[in-house]
Scaffold this motif. Structure first.
Motif, mmCIF file in Angstrom:
data_model
loop_
_atom_site.group_PDB
_atom_site.id
_atom_site.type_symbol
_atom_site.label_atom_id
_atom_site.label_comp_id
_atom_site.label_asym_id
_atom_site.label_seq_id
_atom_site.Cartn_x
_atom_site.Cartn_y
_atom_site.Cartn_z
ATOM 1 N N VAL A 149 0.851 -1.192 0.000
ATOM 2 C CA VAL A 149 0.000 0.000 0.000
ATOM 3 C C VAL A 149 0.886 1.240 0.000
ATOM 4 C CG1 VAL A 149 -0.268 -0.135 2.536
ATOM 5 C CG2 VAL A 149 -1.807 1.317 1.203
ATOM 6 N N VAL A 150 0.522 2.197 -0.875
ATOM 7 C CA VAL A 150 1.145 3.517 -0.811
ATOM 8 C C VAL A 150 0.241 4.321 0.110
ATOM 9 C CG1 VAL A 150 1.948 5.529 -2.094
ATOM 10 C CG2 VAL A 150 2.018 3.256 -3.147
ATOM 11 N N HIS A 151 0.692 4.476 1.371
ATOM 12 C CA HIS A 151 -0.193 5.068 2.368
ATOM 13 C C HIS A 151 -0.191 6.591 2.246
ATOM 14 C CE1 HIS A 151 1.083 7.091 6.213
ATOM 15 N NE2 HIS A 151 2.196 7.090 5.553
ATOM 16 N N LEU A 166 1.199 -1.268 -10.910
ATOM 17 C CA LEU A 166 1.994 -2.263 -10.178
ATOM 18 C C LEU A 166 1.122 -3.091 -9.226
ATOM 19 C CD1 LEU A 166 5.163 -0.096 -9.455
ATOM 20 C CD2 LEU A 166 5.070 -2.139 -10.886
ATOM 21 N N GLY A 167 -0.166 -2.786 -9.185
ATOM 22 C CA GLY A 167 -1.086 -3.568 -8.364
ATOM 23 C C GLY A 167 -1.168 -3.136 -6.911
ATOM 24 N N PHE A 168 -0.604 -1.967 -6.591
ATOM 25 C CA PHE A 168 -0.614 -1.536 -5.196
ATOM 26 C C PHE A 168 -1.966 -0.957 -4.780
ATOM 27 C CE2 PHE A 168 4.114 -0.957 -5.916
ATOM 28 C CZ PHE A 168 4.437 -2.128 -5.256
ATOM 29 N N TYR A 169 -2.222 -1.056 -3.487
ATOM 30 C CA TYR A 169 -3.383 -0.407 -2.887
ATOM 31 C C TYR A 169 -3.024 1.048 -2.590
ATOM 32 C CZ TYR A 169 -5.340 -5.064 -2.142
ATOM 33 O OH TYR A 169 -5.847 -6.323 -2.324
ATOM 34 N N ILE A 170 -4.051 1.884 -2.471
ATOM 35 C CA ILE A 170 -3.845 3.310 -2.230
ATOM 36 C C ILE A 170 -4.517 3.684 -0.908
ATOM 37 C CG2 ILE A 170 -4.157 5.635 -3.174
ATOM 38 C CD1 ILE A 170 -2.443 3.840 -5.021
ATOM 39 N N GLY A 171 -3.724 4.201 0.022
ATOM 40 C CA GLY A 171 -4.242 4.595 1.339
ATOM 41 C C GLY A 171 -4.697 6.047 1.314
ATOM 42 N N ILE A 172 -5.936 6.267 1.752
ATOM 43 C CA ILE A 172 -6.533 7.606 1.718
ATOM 44 C C ILE A 172 -6.796 8.083 3.151
ATOM 45 C CG2 ILE A 172 -8.565 8.933 0.991
ATOM 46 C CD1 ILE A 172 -6.736 8.158 -1.329
ATOM 47 N N THR A 173 -6.268 9.278 3.448
ATOM 48 C CA THR A 173 -6.411 9.863 4.794
ATOM 49 C C THR A 173 -7.350 11.069 4.765
ATOM 50 O OG1 THR A 173 -4.602 11.383 4.365
ATOM 51 C CG2 THR A 173 -4.026 9.281 5.409
ATOM 52 N N GLY A 174 -7.367 11.788 5.879
ATOM 53 C CA GLY A 174 -8.147 13.014 6.019
ATOM 54 C C GLY A 174 -7.736 14.135 5.075
ATOM 55 N N LEU A 197 -8.780 0.427 -2.799
ATOM 56 C CA LEU A 197 -8.961 1.538 -1.867
ATOM 57 C C LEU A 197 -8.798 1.097 -0.405
ATOM 58 C CD1 LEU A 197 -10.114 4.526 -1.456
ATOM 59 C CD2 LEU A 197 -12.333 3.391 -1.203
ATOM 60 N N LEU A 198 -8.033 1.883 0.354
ATOM 61 C CA LEU A 198 -7.905 1.651 1.795
ATOM 62 C C LEU A 198 -8.084 2.982 2.520
ATOM 63 C CD1 LEU A 198 -4.743 -0.662 1.768
ATOM 64 C CD2 LEU A 198 -7.083 -1.376 2.315
ATOM 65 N N PHE A 199 -8.618 2.928 3.736
ATOM 66 C CA PHE A 199 -8.799 4.139 4.529
ATOM 67 C C PHE A 199 -7.882 4.120 5.745
ATOM 68 C CE2 PHE A 199 -13.336 4.087 2.840
ATOM 69 C CZ PHE A 199 -13.081 5.095 1.922
ATOM 70 N N GLU A 200 -7.443 5.310 6.130
ATOM 71 C CA GLU A 200 -6.580 5.452 7.304
ATOM 72 C C GLU A 200 -6.742 6.853 7.878
ATOM 73 O OE1 GLU A 200 -2.397 5.653 6.228
ATOM 74 O OE2 GLU A 200 -2.911 5.938 4.130
ATOM 75 N N THR A 201 -6.492 6.978 9.174
ATOM 76 C CA THR A 201 -6.552 8.317 9.789
ATOM 77 C C THR A 201 -5.167 8.939 9.920
ATOM 78 O OG1 THR A 201 -6.453 7.338 11.988
ATOM 79 C CG2 THR A 201 -8.652 7.871 11.105
ATOM 80 N N ASP A 202 -4.104 8.108 10.011
ATOM 81 C CA ASP A 202 -2.773 8.599 10.352
ATOM 82 C C ASP A 202 -2.812 9.321 11.706
ATOM 83 O OD1 ASP A 202 -0.057 8.539 9.749
ATOM 84 O OD2 ASP A 202 -0.065 10.435 8.661
ATOM 85 N N ALA A 203 -3.772 8.945 12.547
ATOM 86 C CA ALA A 203 -3.909 9.552 13.880
ATOM 87 C C ALA A 203 -2.592 9.409 14.654
ATOM 88 C CB ALA A 203 -5.032 8.844 14.646
#
Ligand SMILES: [Zn+2]
Length: 260
Positions: A149-151, A166-174, A197-203
């Motif tokens: 994942v490219v976070h 390249l088949g990577f997932y994409i990390g989406i933040t705020g 698609l992936l979700f993250e807060t990077d809290a």
């Protein structure tokens, strides 16, 4: 709704006083699981302890900011941490950051390339960071034989297309919830297939700006992930449930976890 926050810095000092509360608040808000980011050896060790304590997962690796202070035998240490702890689900956070340049660029490249090779060797997914370094990043990541994942993706259409290729997932933040700073990302989001698609807060960082009412503290928490998902659903023009479920499923698939 169930969420998997794939980027939480739970070892941060900002959570020192109320870590357990932060985790239980998140669980009550539907956050079933979280990946706790390790950004250097000590931080990875802390992430592993916390992941064990709260039944979460962790990454183990060296962030580009920490490349300059990496131990001589960091690859062996990351390998040991990964082999000895089942909670370690990814190698990273690793990558290149030419925006802040906290480590010399040649050192960043060396440490990133070594972790890509290590992930190949251990057959573990990569947890990656890229800021203002797309071309050098791409040259190194092309060697990856594992998923990743490219976070906190914030880059251009060219970069997005290359990572999807390249088949990577994409990390989406705020970032997505910031009308000015996130403008490019908001336009690009619908280009990310739902199965990447992936979700993250990077809290505790990147508090979403669409929280209502506006929280008193600027500290972000994993429970805020629903605001990232809501913003994404709006931009996709899809039901929240469909978008949230896709990201939840993707996280399990990437990190090799069974859906409970
Ligand atoms: Zn990062």
């Amino acid at each position: 709704m169930r969420y998997f926050d794939i980027g939480v810095n739970l070892s941060s000092e900002q959570f020192a006083k109320d870590r357990a509360d932060v985790v239980s608040r998140a669980r009550l808000a539907g956050v079933d699981n979280m990946l706790l980011i390790g950004s250097n050896i000590q931080d990875s060790q802390q992430a592993i302890v916390l992941a064990n304590e709260f039944s979460l997962i962790a990454s183990a690796g060296i962030h580009p900011h920490d490349a300059k202070t990496a131990e001589d035998d960091y690859c062996q240490i990351i390998q040991n941490l990964t082999e000895q702890n089942t909670v370690v689900a990814a190698i990273g956070e690793c990558g290149l950051d030419y925006n802040r340049d906290f480590s010399p660029r040649d050192k960043q490249r060396e440490v990133f390339a070594a972790q890509v090779a290590l992930a190949n060797k251990l057959n573990k997914p990569l947890y990656m960071h890229q800021r203002d370094a797309h071309h050098d990043f791409l040259a190194i990541v092309k060697e990856a034989q594992v998923p990743g994942v490219v976070h906190c993706f914030t880059d251009s259409e060219e970069a997005l297309e290359a990572y999807l290729e390249l088949g990577f997932y994409i990390g989406i933040t705020g970032w997505l919830c910031d009308e000015r700073r996130g403008d490019t990302l908001r336009k690009l989001l619908p280009r990310i297939p739902l199965d990447k698609l992936l979700f993250e807060t990077d809290a505790p960082y990147l508090l979403p700006r669409n929280i209502k009412p506006k929280p008193k503290s600027r500290r972000s928490e994993p429970l805020h992930i629903e605001y990232v998902a809501k913003q994404a659903a709006e931009l996709y023009q899809r039901p929240l449930e469909e978008v949230a479920n896709a990201a939840f499923y993707n996280a399990h698939k990437l990190f090799g976890l069974e859906l409970a």
